[in-house]
Design a protein around this motif. Structure first.
Motif, PDB file in Angstrom:
ATOM      1  N   ALA A 376       3.971 -19.315 -21.924  1.00  0.00           N
ATOM      2  CA  ALA A 376       3.636 -18.253 -22.876  1.00  0.00           C
ATOM      3  C   ALA A 376       3.497 -18.810 -24.286  1.00  0.00           C
ATOM      4  O   ALA A 376       2.664 -18.354 -25.076  1.00  0.00           O
ATOM      5  N   THR A 377       4.296 -19.813 -24.615  1.00  0.00           N
ATOM      6  CA  THR A 377       4.230 -20.427 -25.942  1.00  0.00           C
ATOM      7  C   THR A 377       2.886 -21.115 -26.160  1.00  0.00           C
ATOM      8  O   THR A 377       2.371 -21.166 -27.280  1.00  0.00           O
ATOM      9  N   TRP A 378       2.301 -21.637 -25.074  1.00  0.00           N
ATOM     10  CA  TRP A 378       1.019 -22.321 -25.209  1.00  0.00           C
ATOM     11  C   TRP A 378      -0.118 -21.348 -25.518  1.00  0.00           C
ATOM     12  O   TRP A 378      -1.175 -21.770 -26.006  1.00  0.00           O
ATOM     13  N   ILE A 379       0.050 -20.053 -25.256  1.00  0.00           N
ATOM     14  CA  ILE A 379      -1.050 -19.095 -25.476  1.00  0.00           C
ATOM     15  C   ILE A 379      -1.538 -19.148 -26.923  1.00  0.00           C
ATOM     16  O   ILE A 379      -2.727 -19.389 -27.163  1.00  0.00           O
ATOM     17  N   PRO A 380      -0.674 -18.943 -27.939  1.00  0.00           N
ATOM     18  CA  PRO A 380      -1.179 -19.040 -29.324  1.00  0.00           C
ATOM     19  C   PRO A 380      -1.450 -20.463 -29.777  1.00  0.00           C
ATOM     20  O   PRO A 380      -2.283 -20.677 -30.668  1.00  0.00           O
ATOM     21  N   ILE A 381      -0.765 -21.448 -29.182  1.00  0.00           N
ATOM     22  CA  ILE A 381      -0.981 -22.836 -29.605  1.00  0.00           C
ATOM     23  C   ILE A 381      -2.421 -23.263 -29.348  1.00  0.00           C
ATOM     24  O   ILE A 381      -2.996 -24.056 -30.108  1.00  0.00           O
ATOM     25  N   THR A 382      -3.045 -22.707 -28.300  1.00  0.00           N
ATOM     26  CA  THR A 382      -4.435 -23.076 -27.996  1.00  0.00           C
ATOM     27  C   THR A 382      -5.402 -22.614 -29.082  1.00  0.00           C
ATOM     28  O   THR A 382      -6.572 -23.011 -29.082  1.00  0.00           O
ATOM     29  N   LYS A 383      -4.926 -21.801 -30.042  1.00  0.00           N
ATOM     30  CA  LYS A 383      -5.789 -21.283 -31.108  1.00  0.00           C
ATOM     31  C   LYS A 383      -5.551 -21.982 -32.439  1.00  0.00           C
ATOM     32  O   LYS A 383      -6.076 -21.540 -33.462  1.00  0.00           O
ATOM     33  N   ALA A 384      -4.725 -23.047 -32.446  1.00  0.00           N
ATOM     34  CA  ALA A 384      -4.312 -23.631 -33.726  1.00  0.00           C
ATOM     35  C   ALA A 384      -4.419 -25.152 -33.732  1.00  0.00           C
ATOM     36  O   ALA A 384      -4.536 -25.802 -32.688  1.00  0.00           O
ATOM     37  N   ASN A 385      -4.355 -25.724 -34.955  1.00  0.00           N
ATOM     38  CA  ASN A 385      -4.352 -27.177 -35.126  1.00  0.00           C
ATOM     39  C   ASN A 385      -2.961 -27.736 -35.398  1.00  0.00           C
ATOM     40  O   ASN A 385      -2.753 -28.943 -35.331  1.00  0.00           O
ATOM     41  N   LYS A 386      -2.027 -26.843 -35.747  1.00  0.00           N
ATOM     42  CA  LYS A 386      -0.675 -27.269 -36.113  1.00  0.00           C
ATOM     43  C   LYS A 386       0.294 -26.186 -35.665  1.00  0.00           C
ATOM     44  O   LYS A 386      -0.035 -24.997 -35.698  1.00  0.00           O
ATOM     45  N   VAL A 387       1.500 -26.603 -35.256  1.00  0.00           N
ATOM     46  CA  VAL A 387       2.467 -25.671 -34.675  1.00  0.00           C
ATOM     47  C   VAL A 387       3.812 -25.799 -35.386  1.00  0.00           C
ATOM     48  O   VAL A 387       4.315 -26.910 -35.596  1.00  0.00           O
ATOM     49  N   ILE A 388       4.371 -24.648 -35.753  1.00  0.00           N
ATOM     50  CA  ILE A 388       5.749 -24.598 -36.264  1.00  0.00           C
ATOM     51  C   ILE A 388       6.555 -23.706 -35.325  1.00  0.00           C
ATOM     52  O   ILE A 388       6.222 -22.527 -35.128  1.00  0.00           O
ATOM     53  N   LEU A 389       7.575 -24.273 -34.718  1.00  0.00           N
ATOM     54  CA  LEU A 389       8.452 -23.527 -33.821  1.00  0.00           C
ATOM     55  C   LEU A 389       9.770 -23.251 -34.529  1.00  0.00           C
ATOM     56  O   LEU A 389      10.307 -24.117 -35.223  1.00  0.00           O
ATOM     57  N   ALA A 390      10.310 -22.042 -34.339  1.00  0.00           N
ATOM     58  CA  ALA A 390      11.610 -21.703 -34.922  1.00  0.00           C
ATOM     59  C   ALA A 390      12.447 -20.972 -33.883  1.00  0.00           C
ATOM     60  O   ALA A 390      11.921 -20.212 -33.065  1.00  0.00           O
ATOM     61  N   GLY A 391      13.741 -21.194 -33.924  1.00  0.00           N
ATOM     62  CA  GLY A 391      14.630 -20.528 -32.971  1.00  0.00           C
ATOM     63  C   GLY A 391      15.906 -21.319 -32.774  1.00  0.00           C
ATOM     64  O   GLY A 391      16.235 -22.210 -33.565  1.00  0.00           O
ATOM     65  N   ASP A 392      16.601 -20.993 -31.702  1.00  0.00           N
ATOM     66  CA  ASP A 392      17.862 -21.664 -31.378  1.00  0.00           C
ATOM     67  C   ASP A 392      17.991 -21.746 -29.860  1.00  0.00           C
ATOM     68  O   ASP A 392      18.212 -20.729 -29.198  1.00  0.00           O
TER      69      ASP A 392
END
Length: 625
Positions: A376-392
């Motif tokens: 599911a995380t890859w769904i928006p990543i396929t639309k971008a050139n750079k990724v920032i992940l946040a969480g714990d």
């Protein structure tokens, strides 16, 4: 595992989870009568239609009210897929799939993606079933297909970087930012996110200001980039970010179904923006005209002569033509609104909404990424050139229904993989100062999950409910004969005598609770039901661990429930869930459980030792007089 094998493995896991989810849905639908489904919270029947109309895109909606089981718990909420049916024999088993727009007590609005509502709506005896939603699986499969086909392009580079095949790149800023409102680790995270060429990770333990840091990061990115995509796994988390970003003065467009649309948030949705636009007057006029054509066509429902059928067909065709004009006007406005937005917010699946299908972004920011399935995380990543992940990754994991898929790694999130690959120093910043809780409440989680890297800010480190109170108590029920029992909920347990001890403790603490918030958590639904009944006259919140995620209270009680001779603790062994529960409290944390059962497991044995060290151990016998 080679990258191609990794994608193939993920595809297999998604298929397993989809099949299990579908199996559970069909089993529940076929095995239970309508009253049984209603009792399980997966059906509303019968219903009264309060309102019908046409919303964005000229798609119909209905607002219904349930007339049986009013006030009973249910599993419907915004964004869920449902099927509308009629139990009338004349409906011939037809149903209509839609999406819940909002639920307000016993009322619900459902949006449908058809041109007209079916004739059998007039037959009455209507109901709504919670429906198996294939969309999330379909979008995960599409994202994995894109990854599999990515060759010599940016998506392949991102995949190789995120999965550790190549090193993440950073370009130092000419002038590092030092934002006065942020602490040192928060400033470090913002700078690292700006310097990242590929990926950056913000690791935010409870109370460390992850959302504050993320909002500041997005603000700074918006000064450098035309538009940022911001996502989260849930509607609730997406809505929170939408509100926080809008409060900072950013032009934010929220795509999808907000879990709770209040007046402030409506103005940031496409529907709200359209309603306040000059184009809306003409759109309304066209929709009204289309509705009139449909009404006229509806007059022929019970007349099936050749001429009547032809007239009805022509009227419906005219209605669709006029409706299409309204849609074209809406789409023109929507394109303009999206083009002007600095930030677009959506859930992971919502990031491939029809409004965003052809849009790409320089950066995608994904909050609560440790609660999202990797596919599911890859769904928006396929639309971008750079990724920032946040969480714990040490809080609640994503929900996986298939035990085999869980065992084979579907529960492992992308954020968790990055941290486990020992590359955290390269691209991960740990927010190390928490502003929520007393240092003794924080202490055990800090020791077990965060390698003692956290510190309590001076404003909270010694905060107490009252000078006569301690911050931490463990009330031991061992030897009291408080055995767990099968609860009212299927596959759930309760411990009524433990609940009674909790209530007695609360009565003693109550004089110190004036003006303070109190929450009661239990990992078991059956215990939650019993506690809600016990505390129905008190101003306290009682719920499961999952429901308290992201929240805080001055006082938190945790009822552990498990007490048996075999020392079985079930899903209490999911220690991340306990980390969430333990870190909700600000001034006082009270945990009640059986040390004989819990102490046979190292996590709880060490916690009991921690309580002894903090002089926080008490026996339930003290409250049994």
């Amino acid at each position: 595992m080679p990258t191609s094998d990794h994608i193939t493995h993920l595809k297999s896991l998604v298929q397993q989870e989809k099949e299990e989810d579908q199996r559970q849905y069909l089993e529940g639908l076929k095995s239970y009568s309508i009253p049984e489904r209603r009792a399980k919270g997966i059906c509303w029947h019968p219903l009264d239609i309060q309102e019908t109309g046409y919303g964005l895109g000229d798609y119909p909606y209905i607002i219904v009210e349930r007339t049986k089981g009013q006030g009973f718990p249910h599993r419907f909420n915004a964004g869920k897929t449902v099927s509308l049916f009629s139990s009338s024999a004349e409906s011939e088993g037809e149903d209509l799939h839609g999406t819940v727009h909002f639920v307000d007590k016993d009322r619900m609005r459902v949006n449908f993606y058809v041109h007209e509502l079916p004739d059998w709506l007039d037959l009455g005896k209507l109901g709504l079933n919670l429906h198996f939603d294939e969309r999330s699986y379909r979008e995960m499969e599409r994202a994995l297909d894109k990854l599999e086909k990515a060759k010599n392009d940016r998506l392949e580079e991102l995949f190789d970087t995120i999965t550790g095949k190549q090193k993440a790149r950073f370009v130092p800023l000419s002038h590092r930012l030092e934002i006065p409102a942020l602490n040192a680790s928060q400033n470090k995270a913002v700078n690292q996110c700006l310097e990242a060429e590929d990926i950056a990770v913000v690791h935010g333990p409870p109370g460390t200001g992850k959302t504050t840091t993320l909002v500041e990061t997005i603000k700074q990115l918006s000064k450098r980039e035309k538009q940022i995509l911001v996502c989260a796994p849930s509607n609730t988390a997406t809505d929170l970010l939408t509100e926080k970003l809008a409060d900072e003065g950013l032009n934010v467009i929220r795509i999808g179904n907000p879990a709770k649309v209040d007046e402030e948030l409506i103005s940031h949705t496409l529907e709200g923006q359209l309603a306040n636009s000059p184009a809306n007057k003409e759109v309304k006029k066209l929709k009204k005209q289309a509705t009139e054509y449909r009404r006229m066509a509806g007059q022929y429902k019970r007349k099936f002569g050749k001429e009547e059928r032809e007239q009805r067909r022509l009227l419906y065709r005219e209605a669709r033509a006029v409706a299409q004009q309204a849609i074209d006007l809406e789409d023109q406005f929507i394109d303009g609104a999206l083009n002007n937005a600095q930030v677009v917010t959506a859930t992971l699946v919502g990031s491939v909404s029809r409004y965003l299908v052809d849009r790409e972004f320089q950066t995608v920011v994904i909050d609560e990424s440790a609660q999202a399935l990797e596919p599911a995380t890859w769904i928006p990543i396929t639309k971008a050139n750079k990724v920032i992940l946040a969480g714990d990754p040490f809080q609640l994991p994503p929900t996986v229904k298939n035990p085999k898929a869980q065992k084979d790694g579907l529960e492992i999130t992308l954020m968790e993989r990055i941290i486990k690959q020992q590359r955290q120093d390269d691209c991960t910043t740990l927010l190390d100062t928490q502003y929520r809780m007393n240092k003794d409440i924080m202490g055990y989680s800090n020791q077990v999950f965060y390698d003692n890297q956290l510190k309590a800010d001076a404003s909270v480190q010694d905060i107490l409910l009252d000078d006569s109170q301690t911050a931490l108590e463990f009330i031991d029920t061992a030897g009291c004969g408080f055995e767990e029992v099968e609860g009212q909920e299927a596959k759930s347990l309760s411990n009524p005598e433990e609940a009674n001890i909790l209530f007695k403790h609360f009565e003693l603490l109550k004089p110190f609770c004036n003006g303070h918030s109190v929450g009661i958590i239990s990992p078991y639904k059956a215990q939650v039901i019993g506690l809600k009944e016990l505390f129905k006259e008190e101003n306290v919140d009682v719920n499961t661990v999952d429901s308290f995620q992201g929240q805080e209270r001055d006082v938190i009680y945790i009822s552990m429930v498990r007490s048996n001779e075999d020392c079985i603790i079930g899903f209490l062994s999911d220690y991340r869930r306990m980390n969430v529960a333990m870190t909700r409290a600000k001034k006082k944390l009270v945990i009640i459980g059986d040390s004989a059962t819990l102490g046979s497991h190292s996590f709880y044995a060490d916690f009991l030792a921690y309580c002894e060290e903090k002089n926080a151990y008490r026996s339930a016998w003290e409250f049994m007089a």
